[in-house]
Design a protein around this motif. Structure first.
Motif, PDB file in Angstrom:
ATOM      1  N   THR A 258       0.846  -1.193   0.000  1.00  0.00           N
ATOM      2  CA  THR A 258       0.000   0.000   0.000  1.00  0.00           C
ATOM      3  C   THR A 258       0.879   1.240   0.000  1.00  0.00           C
ATOM      4  OG1 THR A 258      -1.703  -1.170   1.245  1.00  0.00           O
ATOM      5  CG2 THR A 258      -1.818   1.239   1.205  1.00  0.00           C
ATOM      6  N   VAL A 259       0.654   2.118  -0.949  1.00  0.00           N
ATOM      7  CA  VAL A 259       1.437   3.346  -1.063  1.00  0.00           C
ATOM      8  C   VAL A 259       0.585   4.523  -0.626  1.00  0.00           C
ATOM      9  CG1 VAL A 259       2.629   4.904  -2.644  1.00  0.00           C
ATOM     10  CG2 VAL A 259       2.846   2.428  -2.940  1.00  0.00           C
ATOM     11  N   ARG A 260       1.106   5.278   0.322  1.00  0.00           N
ATOM     12  CA  ARG A 260       0.436   6.495   0.766  1.00  0.00           C
ATOM     13  C   ARG A 260       1.204   7.701   0.228  1.00  0.00           C
ATOM     14  NH1 ARG A 260       0.732   3.006   5.038  1.00  0.00           N
ATOM     15  NH2 ARG A 260       2.655   4.030   5.733  1.00  0.00           N
ATOM     16  N   TYR A 261       0.538   8.856   0.225  1.00  0.00           N
ATOM     17  CA  TYR A 261       1.180  10.051  -0.309  1.00  0.00           C
ATOM     18  C   TYR A 261       2.503  10.341   0.402  1.00  0.00           C
ATOM     19  CZ  TYR A 261      -3.134  11.039  -2.865  1.00  0.00           C
ATOM     20  OH  TYR A 261      -4.187  10.945  -3.723  1.00  0.00           O
ATOM     21  N   TRP A 262       2.533  10.133   1.721  1.00  0.00           N
ATOM     22  CA  TRP A 262       3.744  10.449   2.475  1.00  0.00           C
ATOM     23  C   TRP A 262       4.895   9.518   2.107  1.00  0.00           C
ATOM     24  CZ3 TRP A 262       5.776  14.389   4.516  1.00  0.00           C
ATOM     25  CH2 TRP A 262       6.841  14.276   5.421  1.00  0.00           C
TER      26      TRP A 262
END
Length: 502
Positions: A258-262
């Motif tokens: 899972t890739v988050r903006y941060w």
């Protein structure tokens, strides 16, 4: 094992040149590109149409005529919506796919067009502009990614550049529409309402288009992905492309799911990629392109040509030049490369902005207004001639290809958001700044920013012409880790730490 022998790489294509494709060699890919590129047409049409419509909106609404701030808000509220759309578009693309994101953008854009056409006052018009902007924001970051993920590496730049041609074509069409409706009752309502037509056409066409094969593969729908790829490549090359996707998938498994903006800012190589991509998008706007496109009739009137019709006619010629320049860019971007094209483009932009600045400085001193008015129009035309083949397509093309699969939706949305925020700042302040410091000084500021953009491109933007997504990924790893980075071992064994925080 060397990089040149990686299946699907540019080195591999050098070994088998008969497997290279030309721009027109695959009608399936070209059709997909054109239909997806209608998003660019919507983007361009809205950019151009408001510049002419604003002349007549001021005639209908006295409050707008009396307030530069209200004029800027009508223009820039679409950009506020685009920021919202682009910021959410990355997540929508990753979660639901490129196709559904495009369909959603069409629905929102059509709704906004209807609201604008029926607006009883400036404030409902502003609401319609906001809705249209949300649709444009989602579409602006989706179309380049969708096209890039379905394009062979050797023609990816030209095909993504087609989306920019659609943007400039949309601007040209908008000026034709503006000119056609100058004598029709409800002038600006027709100008703004017609924009919903291409959105409806794209919605219908996209129902029959496939999802991006790379997104399907990423979501483990491999059979559908391979079926789409089979329409793009012959059997021999199809096997190589599928092998390449499997290799990329294996590497992705060793990274976060899972890739988050941060997460973009935690990884050194992704930070470098986003610096290049986001920086290009910012400089595209801060060198003044959409100031020229939004306000070209107003600039022409500032130069001394006061007739609405004449201002629109001259602006139509400027928009036509922009479209022709985009065609030149489609050819040049895969022949001369992204970086060289951007640098040569910025060189001409700097000279053109200096001419514009000089014309308005000369006019402000009351010397031969007709001469300086003509010089301003020449500077405007030269600006478009130099900008459109280079700094028009290069930022969108580079941002469609510099991010790894896992980050492409998020980073694409973030870079598009940078573009729209920069666009908003410039368009919301142009008239006010011009009133405060003078039009000549304003264009001189743009020229200074263009010099900074030249330095930025020279230092931070790599050349990605003809490279596969995997090869581009290696560029950022090498830049992040320098001589300690071992290309061969990473290709063969993966790198468990390559996308972790530094």
């Amino acid at each position: 094992m060397t990089l040149d022998s990686v299946p699907g790489s540019s080195g591999y294509l050098d070994m088998f040149p008969d497997r290279r494709m030309s721009y027109f060699s695959n009608q399936y890919v070209l059709g997909l590109t054109v239909i997806s590129g209608i998003s660019g047409l919507l983007f361009g049409y809205d950019t151009g149409v408001i510049s002419g419509a604003l002349l007549y909106i001021k005639d209908d609404f006295e409050a707008v005529k009396q307030s530069s701030f209200l004029q800027e808000t009508i223009v820039s509220m679409a950009l506020v919506g685009a920021i919202i759309g682009a910021a959410s578009g990355g997540w929508i693309n990753d979660a639901y796919g490129r196709k559904k994101a495009t369909l959603l953008a069409d629905v929102v854009f059509t709704a906004g067009s209807i609201v604008m056409a029926a607006a009883p006052d400036p404030y409902v018009l502003i609401l319609g502009r906001l809705l249209v902007g949300v649709g444009i924001g989602i579409a602006s970051m989706t179309a380049p990614v969708y096209i890039a993920e379905a394009s062979p590496a050797e023609v990816r730049g030209g095909l993504v550049g087609t989306n920019v041609l659609m943007i400039t074509g949309g601007q040209f069409i908008s000026y034709l529409v503006n000119f056609a409706f100058t004598e029709v009752p409800g002038t600006w309502r027709w100008m703004l309402g017609v924009s919903g037509v291409p959105a409806v056409i794209q919605f219908i066409c996209m129902l029959f288009m496939p999802e991006s094969p790379r997104w399907l593969f990423m979501k483990s729908d491999k059979d559908k992905a391979i079926a789409v790829l089979a329409n793009i490549y012959d059997l021999a090359r199809l096997e190589d492309e599928v092998d390449h996707l499997y290799a990329a998938e294996e590497e992705e498994r060793q990274k976060k799911n899972t890739v988050r903006y941060w997460d973009v800012f935690k990884s050194k190589e992704i930070r470098l990629a986003f610096l290049a991509g986001g920086g290009l998008q910012a400089f595209q706007q801060f060198t003044g392109i959409n100031t020229v496109m939004y306000y070209s009739p107003t600039i022409v009137q500032m130069a001394g040509f006061h007739s609405n019709q004449l201002a629109l006619l001259i602006s139509l010629a400027v928009a036509g030049t922009n479209a022709v320049g985009s065609i030149v860019g489609i050819y040049c971007i895969d022949h001369f490369g992204r970086k060289k094209l951007a640098l040569s483009s910025l060189s001409g932009v700097i000279v053109s902005l200096l001419i514009l600045a000089g014309a308005f400085f000369g006019q402000s001193y009351g010397s031969s207004n007709s001469f300086y008015g003509l010089l301003a129009v020449i500077g405007l035309a030269l600006y478009i001639v130099f900008f459109s083949p280079g700094m028009g397509p290069v930022p969108w093309t580079v941002n469609s290809e510099i991010y790894p699969e896992q980050y492409r939706g998020v980073c694409g949305g973030m870079s598009a958001t940078v573009n729209w925020i920069s666009n908003l700042i410039v368009s919301q302040t142009f008239l006010s700044v011009a009133e405060a410091v003078g039009t000549g000084t304003t264009f001189l500021i743009f020229a200074g920013i263009a010099v900074a953009a030249f330095v930025f491109v020279a230092m931070f933007v790599p050349e990605t012409k003809g490279l596969t997504f995997q090869e581009v990924e290696q560029i950022w790893k090498k830049r992040a880790w320098g001589s300690s980075y071992n290309t061969e071992s990473l290709i063969e064994h993966g790198n468990n730490e390559s996308f972790q925080g530094t």
